[in-house]
Scaffold this motif. Structure first.
Motif, PDB file in Angstrom:
ATOM      1  N   TYR A 176       0.836  -1.200   0.000  1.00 49.35           N
ATOM      2  CA  TYR A 176       0.000   0.000   0.000  1.00 49.35           C
ATOM      3  C   TYR A 176       0.874   1.255   0.000  1.00 49.35           C
ATOM      4  O   TYR A 176       0.636   2.201  -0.753  1.00 49.35           O
ATOM      5  CB  TYR A 176      -0.910  -0.016   1.230  1.00 49.35           C
ATOM      6  CG  TYR A 176      -1.743   1.235   1.396  1.00 49.35           C
ATOM      7  CD1 TYR A 176      -2.946   1.378   0.710  1.00 49.35           C
ATOM      8  CD2 TYR A 176      -1.328   2.263   2.231  1.00 49.35           C
ATOM      9  CE1 TYR A 176      -3.717   2.520   0.863  1.00 49.35           C
ATOM     10  CE2 TYR A 176      -2.089   3.404   2.382  1.00 49.35           C
ATOM     11  CZ  TYR A 176      -3.278   3.536   1.701  1.00 49.35           C
ATOM     12  OH  TYR A 176      -4.028   4.668   1.831  1.00 49.35           O
ATOM     13  N   LEU A 181      -1.863  -0.779  -4.936  1.00 47.95           N
ATOM     14  CA  LEU A 181      -3.139  -0.981  -4.247  1.00 47.95           C
ATOM     15  C   LEU A 181      -3.750  -2.340  -4.584  1.00 47.95           C
ATOM     16  O   LEU A 181      -4.329  -2.995  -3.701  1.00 47.95           O
ATOM     17  CB  LEU A 181      -4.117   0.135  -4.624  1.00 47.95           C
ATOM     18  CG  LEU A 181      -3.668   1.567  -4.285  1.00 47.95           C
ATOM     19  CD1 LEU A 181      -4.804   2.553  -4.563  1.00 47.95           C
ATOM     20  CD2 LEU A 181      -3.219   1.680  -2.833  1.00 47.95           C
ATOM     21  N   ILE A 212      -8.568   0.909   0.753  1.00 44.68           N
ATOM     22  CA  ILE A 212      -8.105   0.702  -0.622  1.00 44.68           C
ATOM     23  C   ILE A 212      -9.259   0.891  -1.604  1.00 44.68           C
ATOM     24  O   ILE A 212      -9.110   1.529  -2.658  1.00 44.68           O
ATOM     25  CB  ILE A 212      -7.477  -0.697  -0.770  1.00 44.68           C
ATOM     26  CG1 ILE A 212      -6.162  -0.761   0.019  1.00 44.68           C
ATOM     27  CG2 ILE A 212      -7.238  -1.034  -2.239  1.00 44.68           C
ATOM     28  CD1 ILE A 212      -5.579  -2.162   0.123  1.00 44.68           C
TER      29      ILE A 212
END
Length: 238
Positions: A176, A181, A212
């Motif tokens: 991340y 992502l 996300i």
């Protein structure tokens, strides 16, 4: 005195003489064996007492170090922990882990990672080595790269590793942070579908996934999954 009494007395005297002869011959060995048994018991009891006494002392010193750390005296706590390390045994290992944690708490994260790396390479217990790798990986989520994290915990991200979900959390967070992502969501999804993942960890993974998705990561993951792989000759084209 009857003849039977005379023979009986002579027989008893002969038996007594034989016993004295045998004792003179084997007595020192019997006494030596008895003394050896006593010495073994004494040494064993002495060793048990010393080990218990040492463990009790190390326990007291360890909790004294924790008290110093809780009170904000990190330098004093480190000094106590260093003393425990020199004594060896189980509390020495605990002291090493606590020292690394105190280094991280004091903002010395690179030194803490080095301490965990040393534990990961020096400990004989495989589970302690793996724990040290996970702790180092967690620190490197903030201070290192995705590659740094994967170097520590990538080998634990397997179906037979008890720490696989802790490793996945560190990898997912590093993905991340690196902007991957889709990769992060896939890693956190693996935590959510793992039946042995602790509920608390799954709750965190659920929050990560929600973040996300809010940032468009789910759409990116869908696009990546639906996009066909380029042909070999197209991939080779400049």
């Amino acid at each position: 005195m009857s003849q039977d009494n005379i023979f009986r007395e002579v027989d008893e005297e002969l038996r007594s003489e034989r016993m004295r002869t045998l004792w003179r011959r084997f007595g020192p060995y019997v006494i030596g064996a008895a003394v050896a048994v006593v010495l073994v018991v004494a040494v064993n009891e002495g060793w048990s007492w010393w080990r218990n006494s040492t463990a009790a002392q190390a326990s007291d010193e360890y909790y004294a170090a924790l008290k110093l750390a809780d009170g904000g005296d990190l330098a004093g706590a480190q000094a106590e922990l260093t003393k425990i390390e020199g004594q060896g045994g189980g509390y020495a290992t605990l002291a090493k882990f606590k020292q690394a944690a105190l280094l991280a708490k004091d903002g010395k994260k690179s030194e803490a990672v080095a301490a965990y790396d040393a534990l990961a390479s020096g400990e004989s217990n495989v589970r302690l080595r793996e724990l040290a790798l996970v702790l180092a990986g967690n620190l490197l989520v903030d201070t290192g790269t995705l590659n740094d994290v994967e170097q520590r915990v990538g080998s634990l991200n397997t179906t037979d590793s008890p720490l696989r979900n802790s490793a996945r959390e560190a990898i997912g967070l590093a993905q991340y942070k690196a902007g991957d992502l889709a990769g992060a969501k896939a890693t956190f999804d693996a935590i959510m579908t793992d039946p042995i993942a602790p509920r608390e960890l799954q709750n965190r993974a659920e929050l990560y996934i929600a973040q996300i998705v809010a940032e468009g990561g789910a759409a990116a993951a869908t696009v990546a999954a639906d996009t066909p792989a380029p042909a070999a000759d197209a991939a080779a084209a400049p």
